[in-house]
Design an enzyme around this catalytic site. Sequence first.
Site, PDB file in Angstrom:
ATOM      1  N   MET A 287      -4.044  28.726  54.101  1.00  0.00           N
ATOM      2  CA  MET A 287      -4.912  27.682  53.548  1.00  0.00           C
ATOM      3  C   MET A 287      -5.714  27.008  54.646  1.00  0.00           C
ATOM      4  O   MET A 287      -6.843  26.575  54.423  1.00  0.00           O
ATOM      5  CB  MET A 287      -4.060  26.655  52.775  1.00  0.00           C
ATOM      6  CG  MET A 287      -4.868  25.737  51.879  1.00  0.00           C
ATOM      7  SD  MET A 287      -5.814  26.587  50.607  1.00  0.00           S
ATOM      8  CE  MET A 287      -7.384  25.737  50.733  1.00  0.00           C
ATOM      9  N   ALA A 288      -5.146  26.930  55.840  1.00  0.00           N
ATOM     10  CA  ALA A 288      -5.847  26.267  56.953  1.00  0.00           C
ATOM     11  C   ALA A 288      -7.182  26.937  57.230  1.00  0.00           C
ATOM     12  O   ALA A 288      -8.205  26.266  57.377  1.00  0.00           O
ATOM     13  CB  ALA A 288      -4.972  26.280  58.206  1.00  0.00           C
ATOM     14  N   ASP A 289      -7.181  28.292  57.258  1.00  0.00           N
ATOM     15  CA  ASP A 289      -8.466  28.921  57.581  1.00  0.00           C
ATOM     16  C   ASP A 289      -9.473  28.812  56.442  1.00  0.00           C
ATOM     17  O   ASP A 289     -10.676  28.842  56.672  1.00  0.00           O
ATOM     18  CB  ASP A 289      -8.307  30.343  58.140  1.00  0.00           C
ATOM     19  CG  ASP A 289      -7.739  31.351  57.191  1.00  0.00           C
ATOM     20  OD1 ASP A 289      -6.620  31.813  57.437  1.00  0.00           O
ATOM     21  OD2 ASP A 289      -8.430  31.703  56.219  1.00  0.00           O
ATOM     22  N   HIS A 312      -7.678  33.972  62.712  1.00  0.00           N
ATOM     23  CA  HIS A 312      -8.497  33.754  61.509  1.00  0.00           C
ATOM     24  C   HIS A 312      -9.035  32.324  61.487  1.00  0.00           C
ATOM     25  O   HIS A 312     -10.204  32.086  61.217  1.00  0.00           O
ATOM     26  CB  HIS A 312      -7.633  33.939  60.245  1.00  0.00           C
ATOM     27  CG  HIS A 312      -7.888  35.218  59.538  1.00  0.00           C
ATOM     28  ND1 HIS A 312      -6.914  36.155  59.350  1.00  0.00           N
ATOM     29  CD2 HIS A 312      -9.001  35.729  58.954  1.00  0.00           C
ATOM     30  CE1 HIS A 312      -7.416  37.187  58.681  1.00  0.00           C
ATOM     31  NE2 HIS A 312      -8.682  36.951  58.434  1.00  0.00           N
TER      32      HIS A 312
END
Length: 348
Positions: A287-289, A312
């Site tokens: 989710m961070a990327d 990523h």
Amino acid sequence: MIVKIDGSYGEGGGQILRTSIALSALLGKPVEIINIRAKRTNPGLQPQHLTGVSAAALLTDADIEGAAKGSTRLYFKPKTLKCGTFNIDIGTAGSISLVIQTLAPILLYAPCPTKLVITGGTDVAWAPPIDYMRYVFVKVLSLFGAKIAIELVRRGHYPRGGGRVIVYVEPIKKLRAVHYVEFGRLVKISGISHAVNLPTHVAERQAKAAKETLAKLGYVAEVEVETRSDGLGPGSGIVLWAESDIGNVVGGDALGERGKPAEEVGREAAERLAAVLKTGVSLDPHMADMAVVYMALAEGRSKMSTSEATLHLQTNMYIVEQFLPVKFKLEKTGARYIIEVDGIGYSR
């Protein structure tokens, strides 16, 4: 002013293409991407990438050059952003989730609500499973004020695909900044363990192994067992997600494979989720990327944390910086990585 992107930068994969096309289409900035997927064994555009490109072109009436299988250069010049109902057929088991990833930021700023009917792979390797998109991606984006709903009609696995998903996106004026460095207090862990055209015990064993693995670590999980017989081919998988009292959601998932015991699939997903929970971060690495695009577009300073600074993530931050006047800060604090950016408060 054309934005030029070197597709071999950082992780050098399809993510560069997806983020570049999304921001080009949204901002109305033409983009030229060279060395596309240069670091992959099969470089250049593959069918699922072409679907994302042609869908973004359809939504923006874009002029495109180089949109062919194996092409390592793409020119994309968007014109007018449209909305309404669109049918998108990936034509293979190419990932529906990755097409959603490309189109979601564009449609949040469309002139009217949009409905996408997408056919392809829902649970395939190297991409977030559709249940991850339904229960993690959608919930995290709602923290920014985004209203997206994803309805699963039929699952599709490799190699035949045939899955069907309906996506509804409500346009918004501006995204709001999100400032969550802590996960918060764990409220519940949920999950869906599925098996298509396979015995029910496959989904049951995946779920049981996941629950037992989490129980050993002191977590209680409720996992729904879903069996279907409407797929074009067999397949299985499990997605787990944890929700906090302040609205943060993190996930862990695993995909069934021929010869891989169902217990191993369940255990793998549970271990992935537990590893993220242990660090107390607000975003899991997947989710961070995806979140950095929304952090940069939102109004005000966003600050979130994740458990890994993946290539990523770093690549995506770099691509966003090529399109928007923002500068990301990525800092390691203990077991966490803090991502911080002053968003531009983009509005149409």
